[in-house]
Write a protein that holds these residues in place. Structure first.
Motif, PDB file in Angstrom:
ATOM      1  N   ALA A 230      30.587  36.285  56.944  1.00 49.04           N
ATOM      2  CA  ALA A 230      31.384  36.870  56.022  1.00 49.04           C
ATOM      3  C   ALA A 230      32.335  35.727  55.661  1.00 49.04           C
ATOM      4  CB  ALA A 230      32.198  37.939  56.500  1.00 49.04           C
ATOM      5  N   ASP A 231      32.995  34.944  56.614  1.00 47.33           N
ATOM      6  CA  ASP A 231      33.747  33.782  56.112  1.00 47.33           C
ATOM      7  C   ASP A 231      33.247  32.800  55.544  1.00 47.33           C
ATOM      8  OD1 ASP A 231      35.842  35.261  57.402  1.00 47.33           O
ATOM      9  OD2 ASP A 231      35.880  34.108  59.422  1.00 47.33           O
ATOM     10  N   MET A 232      31.910  32.516  55.865  1.00 48.13           N
ATOM     11  CA  MET A 232      31.100  31.506  55.124  1.00 48.13           C
ATOM     12  C   MET A 232      30.948  31.862  53.675  1.00 48.13           C
ATOM     13  SD  MET A 232      28.384  30.294  57.904  1.00 48.13           S
ATOM     14  CE  MET A 232      27.619  28.965  56.843  1.00 48.13           C
ATOM     15  N   ILE A 233      30.673  33.167  53.357  1.00 45.30           N
ATOM     16  CA  ILE A 233      30.308  33.459  52.192  1.00 45.30           C
ATOM     17  C   ILE A 233      31.912  33.483  51.173  1.00 45.30           C
ATOM     18  CG2 ILE A 233      29.859  35.442  50.689  1.00 45.30           C
ATOM     19  CD1 ILE A 233      27.894  36.432  52.922  1.00 45.30           C
ATOM     20  N   ARG A 234      32.966  34.032  51.872  1.00 46.55           N
ATOM     21  CA  ARG A 234      34.229  34.084  51.259  1.00 46.55           C
ATOM     22  C   ARG A 234      34.457  32.549  50.863  1.00 46.55           C
ATOM     23  NH1 ARG A 234      35.647  37.158  55.659  1.00 46.55           N
ATOM     24  NH2 ARG A 234      35.860  39.497  55.135  1.00 46.55           N
ATOM     25  N   GLU A 235      34.337  31.673  51.704  1.00 45.84           N
ATOM     26  CA  GLU A 235      34.637  30.349  51.326  1.00 45.84           C
ATOM     27  C   GLU A 235      33.942  29.767  50.497  1.00 45.84           C
ATOM     28  OE1 GLU A 235      34.928  26.019  53.810  1.00 45.84           O
ATOM     29  OE2 GLU A 235      34.321  27.848  54.911  1.00 45.84           O
ATOM     30  N   LEU A 237      32.440  31.365  47.712  1.00 47.76           N
ATOM     31  CA  LEU A 237      32.803  31.944  46.655  1.00 47.76           C
ATOM     32  C   LEU A 237      34.035  31.716  45.949  1.00 47.76           C
ATOM     33  CD1 LEU A 237      31.645  35.647  47.105  1.00 47.76           C
ATOM     34  CD2 LEU A 237      30.368  33.818  46.102  1.00 47.76           C
ATOM     35  N   THR A 238      35.045  31.600  46.819  1.00 51.08           N
ATOM     36  CA  THR A 238      36.403  30.866  46.705  1.00 51.08           C
ATOM     37  C   THR A 238      36.397  29.515  46.210  1.00 51.08           C
ATOM     38  OG1 THR A 238      37.386  32.344  48.270  1.00 51.08           O
ATOM     39  CG2 THR A 238      38.869  30.464  47.578  1.00 51.08           C
ATOM     40  N   PRO A 245      30.858  24.081  43.848  1.00 49.62           N
ATOM     41  CA  PRO A 245      29.480  24.196  43.829  1.00 49.62           C
ATOM     42  C   PRO A 245      29.090  25.587  43.259  1.00 49.62           C
ATOM     43  CG  PRO A 245      29.678  22.987  45.583  1.00 49.62           C
ATOM     44  CD  PRO A 245      31.045  23.713  45.310  1.00 49.62           C
ATOM     45  N   ARG A 246      28.066  25.959  42.678  1.00 50.06           N
ATOM     46  CA  ARG A 246      27.961  27.195  42.115  1.00 50.06           C
ATOM     47  C   ARG A 246      26.976  27.949  43.031  1.00 50.06           C
ATOM     48  NH1 ARG A 246      26.454  26.793  35.480  1.00 50.06           N
ATOM     49  NH2 ARG A 246      28.683  26.176  34.944  1.00 50.06           N
ATOM     50  N   THR A 247      27.289  29.261  43.355  1.00 53.12           N
ATOM     51  CA  THR A 247      26.716  30.103  44.008  1.00 53.12           C
ATOM     52  C   THR A 247      25.567  31.061  43.462  1.00 53.12           C
ATOM     53  OG1 THR A 247      28.117  31.945  44.148  1.00 53.12           O
ATOM     54  CG2 THR A 247      28.409  30.136  45.714  1.00 53.12           C
ATOM     55  N   GLY A 248      25.761  30.981  41.948  1.00 54.99           N
ATOM     56  CA  GLY A 248      24.807  32.086  41.358  1.00 54.99           C
ATOM     57  C   GLY A 248      25.386  33.477  41.058  1.00 54.99           C
ATOM     58  N   ALA A 249      26.646  33.887  42.000  1.00 51.65           N
ATOM     59  CA  ALA A 249      27.289  34.962  42.109  1.00 51.65           C
ATOM     60  C   ALA A 249      28.262  35.090  40.994  1.00 51.65           C
ATOM     61  CB  ALA A 249      27.785  35.246  43.485  1.00 51.65           C
ATOM     62  N   GLU A 257      41.799  40.516  44.226  1.00 50.54           N
ATOM     63  CA  GLU A 257      40.741  40.397  44.819  1.00 50.54           C
ATOM     64  C   GLU A 257      39.752  39.619  44.439  1.00 50.54           C
ATOM     65  OE1 GLU A 257      39.872  44.837  46.726  1.00 50.54           O
ATOM     66  OE2 GLU A 257      40.424  44.858  44.616  1.00 50.54           O
ATOM     67  N   LEU A 258      38.690  39.346  45.292  1.00 54.55           N
ATOM     68  CA  LEU A 258      37.636  38.357  44.976  1.00 54.55           C
ATOM     69  C   LEU A 258      36.355  39.454  44.488  1.00 54.55           C
ATOM     70  CD1 LEU A 258      36.395  35.435  44.701  1.00 54.55           C
ATOM     71  CD2 LEU A 258      35.842  35.683  47.226  1.00 54.55           C
ATOM     72  N   TRP A 259      35.689  39.116  43.474  1.00 54.31           N
ATOM     73  CA  TRP A 259      34.735  40.114  42.866  1.00 54.31           C
ATOM     74  C   TRP A 259      33.646  39.016  42.498  1.00 54.31           C
ATOM     75  CZ3 TRP A 259      35.074  44.977  40.086  1.00 54.31           C
ATOM     76  CH2 TRP A 259      36.098  45.805  40.436  1.00 54.31           C
ATOM     77  N   PHE A 260      32.350  39.535  42.573  1.00 53.53           N
ATOM     78  CA  PHE A 260      31.233  38.798  41.985  1.00 53.53           C
ATOM     79  C   PHE A 260      30.137  39.706  41.363  1.00 53.53           C
ATOM     80  CE2 PHE A 260      29.755  41.388  45.622  1.00 53.53           C
ATOM     81  CZ  PHE A 260      28.415  41.458  45.654  1.00 53.53           C
TER      82      PHE A 260
END
Length: 272
Positions: A230-235, A237-238, A245-249, A257-260
């Protein structure tokens, strides 16, 4: 081409907007004999039950694996619901029981039947309406699942598929964070791939609704395999919000709040 993003937020009771959109797409009829096939117990039986003549639910989830040491315990299947799932009484994706004109009392949902989605325990041409919401790629080999769903659908009936998709020109980067959250994630099909599978399985597509949904990250991350993932995904996206770099999200910050963003598709299919 997907419609503009629709924001999905927590809903206090009633039917969530994205589920209402799906119900409008399904167009249930009072004479329908309906089958819903899901991974676990989804919201469709409770939502469709008061609108059709008969409702049958199949839970085709594989047997749960033992939780690994040091990881999180097994959690409720989150699928693509927009909010935290804290218990059956507070699941905003599940509408309350609805009274009917024939019977003013709320109609409870029947217990789900445990069955294999690739070998359903029903005769061919049994149901006028078959639904599968965010489960096609998690119940077995998708082509086999599709053939089985079409087999039990009557001539003149319809099969409704609701699932995640990606644009035909979108790259596979989006699946990287999906697999960080769930190592068993099968990958997000392109719209073209989904429609190709449906026609190859013996279905004819009559209607297609593709749209994007913007949702908060944290409820989705509640289903991550562990805190480190979960921390890797937050990092990731942030970092993208900050120009990385783009994640596609397509993440962004809304109200702190962080949204995707995800792309969803509703497909109406008839057996041929």
């Amino acid at each position: 081409m997907p419609h503009p993003a629709t924001a999905v937020q927590e809903t206090a009771g009633g039917i969530a907007p994205h589920l209402r959109r799906l119900l409008e797409f399904v167009e249930p009829d009072r004479d329908d004999v309906c089958l819903d096939v899901a991974r676990g117990r989804g919201p469709m039986p409770a939502a469709l039950g008061p609108r059709v003549r008969h409702m049958t639910a199949v839970d085709a989830a594989p047997a749960p694996a033992e939780p690994s040491r040091g990881g999180r315990m097994s959690t409720v299947e989150f699928g693509t619901g927009p909010v935290r799932i804290t218990g059956p009484s507070t699941d905003p994706d599940r509408p309350p029981a609805t009274a009917t004109r024939e019977d003013p009392r709320p109609r409870p949902a029947d217990p789900a039947v445990q069955a294999d989605a690739t070998a359903l325990p029903y005769r061919s041409d049994t149901f006028s309406l078959v639904t599968a919401r965010f489960s096609l790629y998690t119940l077995g080999e998708p082509e086999q699942v599709l053939r089985e769903l079409l087999r039990v659908c009557r001539p003149g009936g319809r099969l409704i598929i609701a699932d995640l998709v990606r644009g035909n020109l979108a790259g596979p980067e989006r699946d990287r964070i999906e697999r960080l959250r769930d190592p068993d994630h099968p990958g997000t099909p392109s719209i073209a791939r989904l429609t190709e599978m449906i026609t190859s399985a013996g279905g004819s597509i009559r209607r297609l609704d593709v749209f994007t949904v913007e949702r908060p990250v944290e409820p989705w991350l509640a289903g991550a395999r562990d805190d480190a993932s979960a921390d890797m995904i937050r990092e990731a996206l942030t970092d993208e919000v900050d120009g990385g770099p783009r994640t596609g999200a397509k993440p962004r910050v809304i109200g702190g709040e962080l949204w995707f963003t995800q792309s969803w598709a509703h497909v109406a299919v008839v057996p041929i």
